[in-house]
Design an enzyme around this catalytic site. Structure first.
Site, PDB file in Angstrom:
ATOM      1  N   ASP A   1     -42.509 -31.166  20.071  1.00 15.95           N
ATOM      2  CA  ASP A   1     -43.436 -30.391  19.250  1.00 15.95           C
ATOM      3  C   ASP A   1     -44.477 -29.654  20.069  1.00 15.95           C
ATOM      4  O   ASP A   1     -44.999 -28.638  19.640  1.00 15.95           O
ATOM      5  CB  ASP A   1     -44.113 -31.266  18.187  1.00 15.95           C
TER       6      ASP A   1
ATOM      7  N   ASP B   1     -51.393 -36.887  15.841  1.00 14.90           N
ATOM      8  CA  ASP B   1     -50.340 -37.892  15.963  1.00 14.90           C
ATOM      9  C   ASP B   1     -50.957 -39.268  15.747  1.00 14.90           C
ATOM     10  O   ASP B   1     -52.165 -39.433  15.883  1.00 14.90           O
ATOM     11  CB  ASP B   1     -49.734 -37.855  17.366  1.00 14.90           C
TER      12      ASP B   1
ATOM     13  N   ASP C   1     -48.485 -35.258  21.613  1.00 13.82           N
ATOM     14  CA  ASP C   1     -47.994 -35.848  22.855  1.00 13.82           C
ATOM     15  C   ASP C   1     -46.489 -35.728  22.936  1.00 13.82           C
ATOM     16  O   ASP C   1     -45.884 -36.087  23.917  1.00 13.82           O
ATOM     17  CB  ASP C   1     -48.402 -37.320  22.962  1.00 13.82           C
TER      18      ASP C   1
END
Length: 982
Positions: free
Chosen positions: A758, A454, A754
């Site tokens: 997902d 991410d 985070d």
């Protein structure tokens, strides 16, 4: 051996089936000390108990929900029987006991809830306020705790040191040696008296005790490390209102009467009742088994501990805590089941089993040879029927030596060394801000070849500020905004609607902390917007009092937007929306111009706004678009908030700086053979700018999620290796990318997640490793490794430690197997040649302790070095530059081919025992040449043409050359050994 291990000792790093876990235990066969050998493996029987309990709970709760629904139809005419408050509860100042509270929520008992005055009535009987929460008076809190209990689950007591001593004594071979020592003592003292006759027996006893105490000490220290790690895993905080102040608190300090604030992604920390909130959707599958999420509202206010907020936000009144909840009872059972064993642990258990059987065979043969020598001597002397005490002691010594050979030969320390190394690595990683939740994660990270990360909070600092804006079509720098100058250039009506949008369409909240200071709670994006609103002189309290929220749709990563419907003072309705700029802007057909007028959004205005979005994005800014729409009075709270017809208020550009050291860490990953890919929900231009700044986007491809999702399987296979950035991603995009990477390269992929949506998908997927930054509880629970400081550099540290575990285990395996083989060969060959063993039982026990416990401590706890990140991951495919779906088959074929050619060249080297020139006269032996020729020809046929039957695949010319070269290496080694004088 490889086939035996693959068939019986092959388990997945995650989600291994009970069948696979049970199979290798059954195959283990001869185990010296099951208590120690299987200490760090899953307790399958406890897991079956937990599964049975869960099924019972699911049925019980399912029925309760059905009864609750039916009760609504008859509630008006039915009253529950009178409830009598227990005296102890009355004396403490409360009007409800713990059992009554538990029956209301767990049983979804609408009748009892109505009888006690609903949520507000129960709050009153618990002496709490739904607005201000509990008071923090210690005496009152202690009383409450005595009556209702604490929010902790029952746990098995930690084992003390003497328990480990007792378990170490359960070793079957040590027990046999102990009996031998007692017999030796009895016979020796009877023959030679005290103390001369006691030396041998006492020597064995002392050695056994030394082995036991050293082993117990090592195991006890290891258990303390796991205990410390377990404490870290359980550090969970939640937002609570007490004394009219919002504050963070450990979930274990919660008491009935507390007011808890929950947001999307949070796990419900105790049983409770819904007080207020919007769009609350609860996933109860962990308790009820029902996959359909449940809406929680005033009509259905029951919230159960252990369930998860799938959508929305709310306030909850805590009613039942700890072991009084079904989740508490279930967790107590689950915790006893333990973690799954790691693939490396299982493989080394297989190796230990094979070597143990070999060692047992050698021990029996050694004992037989020594006894045969003794019997032959007695037959020759004619004394076969008369036995002296010395001869009986010799026989006992032979047996003790044979048993000790088994002690040394069975390398039970191998799988335990893995646990020791992993525990050591986990403890050290904890100090480096990485909390490993599952042992297997350490192993997996050592093999990682790709990291899909991410952006927000991992590559960037997650400290966001609004630095640019485009309000009323005017672009302004607002880093150090001056309220007077900013507002003077924007019409008052536009400023008013902007502040209303910022403060009321927000997932954040501005509260007063314990110290009386104003504090902003929420995501970094929300915090940045709220700070921007405050800097413009906005009054959030006044805004909230002026309008009443009718419906709220929280932000999620699928919709890329959030919205709220407000009832204004005059009774009219207005909807606000904000989210991904291009998505929200596409739903706008009007805009506020520089005069504060609402005008149609023409092509020129659209181009200006799109150019502004791209300009902000190219400067690595996250862009958000804000809009509003006036609604008809007939809008129903059950209806969805509109997605079109909005008036664009403006666009803001939010800066989230790249973390220091990220670029260097990405470069180190590249040197180590690890490819870093970035997956983000941001605009494509923002994503590219950040990725270039981090050194991620070099010569690869950046794609948008919608484009990525539309690719065919063939297009994905071609594109995935080149992808370095995915922008505007959905929760499933990362999942799909990971699956494709594993399909294409059969490589292990590390994933940082985070996100609330997902994380569970990644956890359940068959991926190598799911990493989570310290975000929501759902994300943390789904992660194998939690990055506590949200820093990408920490991920690099985890990779380094993962590689260190592999290297340390390799060192220990090499050391232990060398000692094993030497001890076996020395005693066996000596017994065969001389009829006696040179290494006594005491000596072998000392060797075993050096090899097993002390060797593991010395070699399995070596810290990593930076040089580890200069080599490729621990996988054979990278060594031979293999990729694609057949890479595993090619690698196995290469190993098989190399092995065969090792035998061919070894055959040539063996022609002459003491000469280096082994080719001299080779052509004179036609049989030898014919055998070698046929072997080579048949090997080519097997590799190139019999793949289906032999599980091989054709090799390239280069791969054939590598196989032959590896085989040939044995010849110079053999020639060097021949030069050593014997």
């Amino acid at each position: 051996m490889d086939s035996f291990l693959s068939n019986n000792f092959d388990v997945k790093p995650k989600h291994a089936s009970d069948e696979a876990l049970g199979k290798w235990r059954q195959v283990c066969g001869f185990v010296k000390n099951p208590k120690r050998r299987f200490r760090f493996t899953a307790n399958l029987s406890k897991r079956y108990e937990a599964a049975a309990m869960r099924r019972t709970n699911q049925e019980k709760l399912r029925i309760a929900v059905l009864v609750s629904k039916a009760a609504f139809q008859f509630i008006s005419g039915v009253q529950p029987s009178d409830y009598v408050v227990p005296e102890a509860v009355k004396a403490a100042g409360f009007q409800l006991c713990a059992d009554e509270l538990g029956s209301i929520v767990e049983g979804h008992d609408v009748k009892k809830l109505r009888f006690h005055g609903g949520v507000q009535g129960i709050a009153g009987k618990l002496c709490t306020s739904t607005a201000k929460g509990l008071t923090s008076d210690t005496g009152l809190l202690n009383k409450r705790q005595e009556i209702y209990g604490i929010n902790k689950f029952a746990e098995a007591e930690a084992k003390g040191f003497w328990v480990f001593v007792w378990e170490a004594l359960q070793d079957m071979t040590l027990m046999i040696l102990g009996m031998c020592a007692i017999v030796s003592l009895a016979v020796g003292i009877a023959m030679e008296g005290w103390p001369d006759g006691a030396h041998d027996g006492l020597g064995i006893v002392a050695s056994i005790l030394l082995v036991v105490f050293v082993t117990a000490t090592s195991d006890y220290r290891q258990s303390l490390q796991f205990k410390d790690l377990d404490k870290e895993k359980k550090k969970i905080t939640i937002q609570v209102t007490r004394n009219d102040c919002r504050q963070k608190m450990s979930i274990y300090d919660l008491l009935p009467g507390d007011i808890v604030h929950l947001n999307i992604g949070d796990q419900v920390p105790a049983d409770g009742l819904f007080v207020s909130g919007f769009s609350v959707l609860i996933d109860e599958s962990s308790l009820t088994g029902e996959s359909e999420p449940v809406f929680v509202n005033d009509k259905n206010p029951f919230m159960l501990s252990g369930t998860k907020l799938q959508d929305g936000s709310c306030k909850m009144l805590v009613t039942t805590v700890g072991m009084r909840t079904q989740w508490g009872k279930l967790m107590a059972t689950l915790s006893e089941g333990g973690d799954d064993e790691t693939p490396l642990q299982v493989k080394l258990n297989g190796v230990a089993t094979i070597i143990g059987k070999v060692g047992l065979f050698f021990a029996v043969v050694t004992f037989g040879v020594m006894v045969q020598g003794l019997l032959v001597n007695k037959v020759q002397e004619g004394t076969i029927w008369s036995w002296s005490g010395d001869e009986l002691l010799n026989l006992l010594e032979f047996f003790a030596v044979a048993v000790t050979i088994v002690v040394v030969a069975v390398p039970e320390g191998l799988p335990l060394a893995v646990t020791l190394s992993l525990a050591f690595a986990m403890k050290k990683m904890m100090n480096d801000k990485a909390l490993v939740r599952h042992l297997a994660a350490c192993e997996t990270m050592g093999s990682a070849t790709s990291i899909c990360s991410d952006k927000t909070g991992t590559l960037t600092t997650n400290r966001m500020t609004v630095v640019k804006s485009c309000i009323c079509m005017n672009v302004k720098e607002v880093s150090n905004v001056d309220k007077a100058s900013f507002c003077s250039e924007i019409p008052e009506s536009a400023v008013k609607i902007l502040l209303q949008s910022i403060f009321l369409n927000s997932g954040g909240e501005i509260v007063t902390g314990k110290d009386g200071k104003r504090e902003i709670l929420g995501t970094p994006t929300e915090t940045a917007l709220l700070e921007f609103g405050l800097s413009l002189g906005g009054d959030p309290q006044a805004e909230r009092q002026a309008s009443k929220p009718v419906k709220v749709e929280p932000f999620n990563s699928t919709k890329k937007r959030m919205g709220v419907v407000l009832e204004l003072p005059g009774g009219s309705l207005r909807a606000h929306t904000k989210g991904a700029s291009e998505i929200v802007l596409a739903g706008c057909d009007k805009v506020i111009n520089s005069n504060g007028e609402v005008v149609p959004l023409d092509e020129k205005s659209i181009n200006h706004l799109n150019d502004t979005i791209n300009q902000f994005a190219n400067e690595a800014l996250r862009t958000l678009c804000l809009g509003y729409v006036e609604l008809e009075k007939g809008f129903s709270p059950d209806s969805a908030i509109p997605v079109s017809g909005y008036t664009c208020i403006g666009i803001v550009g939010i800066k989230d700086p790249v973390r220091p050291g990220v670029k260097e860490s990405v470069a180190t990953c590249r040197t180590a053979g690890i490819t870093v890919r970035m997956v983000t929900g941001d605009n494509i231009n923002t994503a590219k700018a950040i990725a270039r700044e981090c050194g991620i986007l070099t010569d690869g491809v950046a794609v948008e999620g919608p484009v990525f999702r539309e690719l065919s399987q063939e297009e994905m296979l071609d594109l995935v290796p080149k992808i370095q950035v995915i922008a505007r991603s959905s929760p499933m995009d990362k999942h799909t990318l990971v699956k494709q990477l594993r399909t294409t390269f059969d490589e292990v992929v590390a994933v940082t997640g985070d996100g609330t949506n997902d994380a569970p998908a990644l956890h359940e997927a068959d991926i190598g490793l799911a990493m989570g930054i310290a975000g929501t509880e759902v994300a943390k629970e789904s992660a194998d490794v939690i990055i506590l400081d949200d820093n990408f550099t920490t991920i690099l540290t985890v990779a380094k430690w993962g590689r260190s575990v592999y290297i340390n285990i390799q060192k220990f395996v090499q050391f232990q197997l060398t000692v094993n083989i030497v001890a076996l060969i020395v005693n066996f060959s000596s017994a065969c040649l001389t009829g006696s063993a040179p290494l006594t039982a005491v000596q072998l026990l000392w060797v075993n302790m050096i090899m097993d416990t002390l060797g593991a401590l010395a070699l399995a706890t070596e810290p990593p070095t930076d040089d580890l990140m200069k080599r490729s991951p621990a996988r054979g495919k990278e060594l031979f530059s293999l990729d694609g779906p057949n890479s595993t088959l090619i690698l196995n074929t290469l190993i098989f081919n190399s092995f065969v050619f090792c035998q061919v060249f070894n055959e040539i080297s063996s022609r002459k025992m003491d000469e280096i020139d082994v080719f001299s006269g080779i052509l004179n032996n036609y049989v030898f040449v014919a055998v070698l020729g046929c072997t080579a020809v048949f090997q080519v046929v097997i590799i190139e043409f019999l793949g289906t039957f032999a599980s091989t695949t054709p090799l390239t010319c280069a791969q054939w050359c590598v196989s032959v070269l590896i085989g040939f290496i044995g010849m110079p080694i053999a020639a060097g050994l021949k030069m050593v004088p014997v």
